[in-house]
Scaffold this motif. Structure first.
Motif, mmCIF file in Angstrom:
data_model
loop_
_atom_site.group_PDB
_atom_site.id
_atom_site.type_symbol
_atom_site.label_atom_id
_atom_site.label_comp_id
_atom_site.label_asym_id
_atom_site.label_seq_id
_atom_site.Cartn_x
_atom_site.Cartn_y
_atom_site.Cartn_z
ATOM 1 N N PHE A 197 -0.688 3.776 -2.791
ATOM 2 C CA PHE A 197 -1.494 4.526 -2.425
ATOM 3 C C PHE A 197 -2.126 5.810 -3.630
ATOM 4 O O PHE A 197 -3.211 5.500 -4.077
ATOM 5 N N TYR A 232 -9.606 0.062 3.096
ATOM 6 C CA TYR A 232 -8.463 -0.628 3.087
ATOM 7 C C TYR A 232 -8.743 -1.956 3.117
ATOM 8 O O TYR A 232 -9.424 -2.630 3.124
ATOM 9 N N TYR A 260 -5.112 -1.298 -4.254
ATOM 10 C CA TYR A 260 -3.770 -0.753 -3.455
ATOM 11 C C TYR A 260 -3.560 0.213 -4.321
ATOM 12 O O TYR A 260 -3.009 1.630 -3.964
ATOM 13 N N PHE A 320 0.328 -0.943 0.124
ATOM 14 C CA PHE A 320 -0.010 -0.074 -0.272
ATOM 15 C C PHE A 320 1.060 0.864 -0.223
ATOM 16 O O PHE A 320 -0.033 2.018 -0.675
ATOM 17 N N LEU A 340 -4.534 -5.923 4.625
ATOM 18 C CA LEU A 340 -4.216 -4.730 5.025
ATOM 19 C C LEU A 340 -4.651 -4.420 6.788
ATOM 20 O O LEU A 340 -4.366 -3.692 7.475
ATOM 21 N N ALA A 341 -5.906 -3.870 6.543
ATOM 22 C CA ALA A 341 -6.955 -3.857 7.811
ATOM 23 C C ALA A 341 -6.725 -5.263 9.008
ATOM 24 O O ALA A 341 -6.183 -4.407 9.795
ATOM 25 N N TRP A 401 -11.287 1.893 8.872
ATOM 26 C CA TRP A 401 -9.786 0.265 8.151
ATOM 27 C C TRP A 401 -10.675 -0.297 6.790
ATOM 28 O O TRP A 401 -10.257 -1.100 6.377
#
Length: 294
Positions: free
Chosen positions: A52, A101, A62, A48, A105-106, A97
């Motif tokens: 991002f 996300y 991502y 990420f 990633l969360a 999150w």
């Protein structure tokens, strides 16, 4: 001469330092290294951080996060491109999150949050602060009411600006993932590098912790730090990135009236409101003519 920063692991709820006086030195330094939990996969966060800010691309969850803003997410959240620094950033608080996300990633964000809270609890056990005051003293940051934010930094070497301005973090504990040199801390007026050590996070303390403990037997330092200007990459070297989990007090005034100072023998004394304090330190951090200190 390069400073030697302390190194610890979390074991059974305690910080175990490699040096006998490691805890005392870490509290004075305001920074230390901590071993990453066994089995914690950082691939999602690293991906990420490198993606991002790129334009959206079908099939890649991502990329393409420019459109998320504070208007959608709340104050101090979303994508920011800094005019005075090389950084472009993405801030997201825990309530978002799972919906913003990617799932991996969360899960990583929650794991890093748990590390940060375990560090905060471990430090609190070493202070002369009664356990029954912890929740109030820390702005309920150890509970679901706390403000827990995962923040990403991409450093744009083609932008002729400072890397990231001098500042102190606002809150309690920061757990930082860094893979490249560039971070520096101010000790007695001299800047010292805090270079990454493989297999560790970098931990530092924020202003809330410094204010709370300033009159105690073991004051905890929130040390000014910065990231130096990043040079243009050579031979295909990727841009510098970092990301960090920040633990702050609740922003709900009904839950947390502000930042407290603990006076041994007298208890908690309200020092300042947290929301305004946070606004001011962030504004000063990202202004070209300011520094994020208090």
């Amino acid at each position: 001469m390069q400073t030697t920063w302390q190194h610890a692991e979390l074991r059974d709820g305690q910080l175990r330092f490699t040096a006998g006086d490691g805890l005392e030195r870490a509290l004075r330094d305001g920074f230390f290294y901590i071993d990453q939990p066994p089995g914690l996969d950082l691939a999602a966060g690293d991906r990420f951080a490198r993606s991002f800010y790129l334009p959206a691309e079908p099939g890649d969850p991502y990329r393409g996060f420019h459109h998320w803003s504070a208007a959608q997410l709340g104050a101090h959240q979303g994508y920011f491109c800094r005019d005075a620094d090389q950084t472009e950033q993405f801030f997201l608080e825990k309530s978002w999150w799972e919906s913003v996300y990617p799932p991996e990633l969360a899960r990583q964000a929650a794991a890093m949050r748990d590390v940060a809270l375990d560090v905060l609890r471990a430090v609190l056990t070493t202070l002369d602060l009664p356990h029954d005051l912890w929740d109030q003293a820390t702005g309920h940051s150890l509970t679901e009411h706390g403000t827990h934010t995962l923040t990403f930094n991409h450093f744009r070497p083609d932008v002729p600006r400072r890397g990231l301005n001098v500042h102190k973090d606002s809150g309690w504990v920061t757990v930082l993932r860094s893979t490249e040199p560039g971070l520096e801390a101010d000790r007695d007026g001299t800047w010292h590098p805090i270079d990454p050590v493989p297999g560790t996070f970098i931990v530092n303390f924020g202003c809330a912790m410094e204010i709370l403990t300033s009159r105690t037997a073991a004051p905890v330092a929130a040390v000014a730090h910065r990231v130096v200007r990043q040079p243009r990459g050579t031979d295909g070297k990727p841009d510098r990135f970092s990301y960090a989990l920040f633990v702050d007090s609740s922003l709900d005034d009904a839950v947390c009236p502000g930042l407290f100072r603990y006076e041994p023998g007298a208890g908690l004394q309200l020092d300042t409101g947290f929301g305004r304090f946070l606004d001011e330190i962030l504004d000063n951090t990202y202004r070209e003519d300011g520094v994020g200190l208090y």
